[in-house]
Design a protein around this motif. Sequence first.
Motif, PDB file in Angstrom:
ATOM      1  N   ASP A 145      -1.655  -2.922 -26.437  1.00 21.76           N
ATOM      2  CA  ASP A 145      -0.880  -3.288 -27.626  1.00 21.76           C
ATOM      3  C   ASP A 145      -1.248  -4.673 -28.149  1.00 21.76           C
ATOM      4  N   GLY A 146      -2.025  -5.418 -27.361  1.00 18.62           N
ATOM      5  CA  GLY A 146      -2.438  -6.753 -27.780  1.00 18.62           C
ATOM      6  C   GLY A 146      -1.439  -7.845 -27.468  1.00 18.62           C
ATOM      7  N   GLU A 147      -0.327  -7.492 -26.839  1.00 16.51           N
ATOM      8  CA  GLU A 147       0.711  -8.486 -26.539  1.00 16.51           C
ATOM      9  C   GLU A 147       0.234  -9.542 -25.559  1.00 16.51           C
ATOM     10  N   ILE A 148      -0.714  -9.173 -24.712  1.00 25.23           N
ATOM     11  CA  ILE A 148      -1.199 -10.099 -23.701  1.00 25.23           C
ATOM     12  C   ILE A 148      -1.905 -11.312 -24.318  1.00 25.23           C
ATOM     13  N   HIS A 149      -2.442 -11.155 -25.528  1.00 22.71           N
ATOM     14  CA  HIS A 149      -3.166 -12.267 -26.158  1.00 22.71           C
ATOM     15  C   HIS A 149      -2.242 -13.448 -26.445  1.00 22.71           C
ATOM     16  N   ALA A 150      -1.026 -13.171 -26.884  1.00 19.58           N
ATOM     17  CA  ALA A 150      -0.065 -14.246 -27.148  1.00 19.58           C
ATOM     18  C   ALA A 150       0.345 -14.933 -25.852  1.00 19.58           C
ATOM     19  N   ILE A 151       0.489 -14.151 -24.783  1.00 17.65           N
ATOM     20  CA  ILE A 151       0.845 -14.732 -23.491  1.00 17.65           C
ATOM     21  C   ILE A 151      -0.304 -15.595 -22.980  1.00 17.65           C
ATOM     22  N   TYR A 152      -1.534 -15.121 -23.157  1.00 15.11           N
ATOM     23  CA  TYR A 152      -2.704 -15.907 -22.747  1.00 15.11           C
ATOM     24  C   TYR A 152      -2.760 -17.223 -23.521  1.00 15.11           C
ATOM     25  N   GLU A 153      -2.602 -17.143 -24.823  1.00  9.10           N
ATOM     26  CA  GLU A 153      -2.670 -18.346 -25.661  1.00  9.10           C
ATOM     27  C   GLU A 153      -1.611 -19.363 -25.244  1.00  9.10           C
ATOM     28  N   LYS A 154      -0.423 -18.893 -24.905  1.00 10.18           N
ATOM     29  CA  LYS A 154       0.675 -19.770 -24.489  1.00 10.18           C
ATOM     30  C   LYS A 154       0.285 -20.629 -23.291  1.00 10.18           C
ATOM     31  N   TRP A 155      -0.447 -20.069 -22.332  1.00 10.51           N
ATOM     32  CA  TRP A 155      -0.730 -20.767 -21.081  1.00 10.51           C
ATOM     33  C   TRP A 155      -2.114 -21.401 -21.004  1.00 10.51           C
ATOM     34  N   PHE A 156      -3.051 -20.935 -21.832  1.00  8.99           N
ATOM     35  CA  PHE A 156      -4.415 -21.446 -21.729  1.00  8.99           C
ATOM     36  C   PHE A 156      -4.864 -22.253 -22.937  1.00  8.99           C
ATOM     37  N   GLN A 157      -4.139 -22.165 -24.034  1.00  8.01           N
ATOM     38  CA  GLN A 157      -4.598 -22.839 -25.249  1.00  8.01           C
ATOM     39  C   GLN A 157      -3.509 -23.662 -25.943  1.00  8.01           C
ATOM     40  N   LYS A 161       0.833  -1.203   0.000  1.00  4.66           N
ATOM     41  CA  LYS A 161       0.000   0.000   0.000  1.00  4.66           C
ATOM     42  C   LYS A 161       0.870   1.256   0.000  1.00  4.66           C
ATOM     43  N   ASN A 162       0.252   2.352  -0.395  1.00  2.00           N
ATOM     44  CA  ASN A 162       0.869   3.677  -0.309  1.00  2.00           C
ATOM     45  C   ASN A 162       2.187   3.779  -1.063  1.00  2.00           C
ATOM     46  N   ASP A 163       2.203   3.202  -2.257  1.00  2.00           N
ATOM     47  CA  ASP A 163       3.412   3.270  -3.089  1.00  2.00           C
ATOM     48  C   ASP A 163       3.013   3.610  -4.522  1.00  2.00           C
ATOM     49  N   PRO A 164       2.558   4.863  -4.762  1.00  2.00           N
ATOM     50  CA  PRO A 164       2.067   5.232  -6.087  1.00  2.00           C
ATOM     51  C   PRO A 164       3.120   5.126  -7.181  1.00  2.00           C
ATOM     52  N   ALA A 165       4.395   5.333  -6.871  1.00  2.00           N
ATOM     53  CA  ALA A 165       5.441   5.287  -7.901  1.00  2.00           C
ATOM     54  C   ALA A 165       5.604   3.873  -8.449  1.00  2.00           C
ATOM     55  N   PHE A 166       5.671   2.898  -7.551  1.00  2.00           N
ATOM     56  CA  PHE A 166       5.822   1.514  -7.997  1.00  2.00           C
ATOM     57  C   PHE A 166       4.549   1.029  -8.680  1.00  2.00           C
ATOM     58  N   LYS A 167       3.413   1.383  -8.113  1.00  2.00           N
ATOM     59  CA  LYS A 167       2.135   0.972  -8.701  1.00  2.00           C
ATOM     60  C   LYS A 167       1.976   1.527 -10.111  1.00  2.00           C
ATOM     61  N   GLN A 168       2.443   2.739 -10.331  1.00  2.00           N
ATOM     62  CA  GLN A 168       2.332   3.340 -11.657  1.00  2.00           C
ATOM     63  C   GLN A 168       3.131   2.549 -12.693  1.00  2.00           C
ATOM     64  N   ILE A 169       4.319   2.094 -12.319  1.00  2.00           N
ATOM     65  CA  ILE A 169       5.138   1.302 -13.242  1.00  2.00           C
ATOM     66  C   ILE A 169       4.456  -0.027 -13.554  1.00  2.00           C
ATOM     67  N   VAL A 170       3.944  -0.686 -12.510  1.00  2.00           N
ATOM     68  CA  VAL A 170       3.263  -1.972 -12.695  1.00  2.00           C
ATOM     69  C   VAL A 170       2.063  -1.812 -13.625  1.00  2.00           C
ATOM     70  N   ASN A 171       1.218  -0.836 -13.339  1.00  2.00           N
ATOM     71  CA  ASN A 171       0.006  -0.643 -14.135  1.00  2.00           C
ATOM     72  C   ASN A 171       0.303  -0.147 -15.552  1.00  2.00           C
ATOM     73  N   ARG A 172       1.312   0.670 -15.668  1.00  2.00           N
ATOM     74  CA  ARG A 172       1.674   1.178 -16.991  1.00  2.00           C
ATOM     75  C   ARG A 172       2.118   0.042 -17.904  1.00  2.00           C
ATOM     76  N   GLU A 173       2.901  -0.899 -17.360  1.00  2.00           N
ATOM     77  CA  GLU A 173       3.374  -2.013 -18.174  1.00  2.00           C
ATOM     78  C   GLU A 173       2.240  -2.988 -18.498  1.00  2.00           C
ATOM     79  N   LEU A 174       1.390  -3.292 -17.520  1.00  2.00           N
ATOM     80  CA  LEU A 174       0.253  -4.175 -17.794  1.00  2.00           C
ATOM     81  C   LEU A 174      -0.683  -3.542 -18.815  1.00  2.00           C
ATOM     82  N   SER A 175      -0.930  -2.244 -18.689  1.00  2.00           N
ATOM     83  CA  SER A 175      -1.776  -1.539 -19.642  1.00  2.00           C
ATOM     84  C   SER A 175      -1.185  -1.605 -21.048  1.00  2.00           C
ATOM     85  N   ARG A 176       0.129  -1.444 -21.133  1.00  2.00           N
ATOM     86  CA  ARG A 176       0.785  -1.516 -22.445  1.00  2.00           C
ATOM     87  C   ARG A 176       0.576  -2.896 -23.074  1.00  2.00           C
TER      88      ARG A 176
END
Length: 289
Positions: free
Chosen positions: A243-255, A224-239
Amino acid sequence: MLIVSVLPVMAHATDTLSTIRERKTIIIAHRESSIPFSYLDGHQQAVGYAIDLCMKVVEAVRRELKLPALAVRYMPVTPANRLQLIAGGDADMECGSTTNTAERKRQVDFSIAYFIASAKMVVRTDSGIKNWSDLRDKTVVTTKGTTNAKTLADRGQIRSLNLKLLESKDHAEGFSMVEQRVAAAFAMDDVLLYGLKASAKNPADFQITGDSLSTEPYAIVIRKNDPAFKQIVNRELSRLMLDGEIHAIYEKWFQRPIPPQAINLNMPMGHLLRSSIRFPVDDVADLPQ
């Protein structure tokens, strides 16, 4: 559109980035049997969908801190101790199958949701159990420290099912109790049940059933109470999502077949997750319904 909750900087704000810079190591808390999110492969290495996403975050931290030699250390955790270890600073982020809830946010914070599960149950195919009402007077197990434990207890009380509730130390033990007929059902998030069933010696002996008890948004756990670190985490997940990159990662593990036994969950991305990827949020109330 990215909606990110930014916590105010408190007097005792956490500074995860400074801690990581000082020790030149980022510590990832992981699970040992949460297939396909975070588990041990045949070489006892932490792997999975959540681990891959967290390693993308690690790369973002390396860039931010300009530490190309930043080391990664893994720390195994359980449902019972994962939040405490993050809150206490033993690990920098937990990468597993942890649901973002308002109650838990009193102790820790969460990233954007990277998966949305539904709580169901696994039973033996020959049990005759199809829905929760079929569990009257039966023994049911769920994993200690999970949201399903409370949900199941409430369900039993509301419907007066007279359930005998047991708690397992982890998902593997819960499934084993159904396998050995110690419990009639193991209540847990559907995707975890699919993983356990697919890796069983005789998958056809089990079926996942029951109306959905709840919606479970999984996210990276941070202090909790760490906006700087949280911003980096969320910024990368959002990217990754936008960008659609998450779909390939999902396919790798679920399909596709995954280690160590080359099981394939054959689980297409659900509509709730598809919707949340289009509009990433870290607030449970803002998730698509």
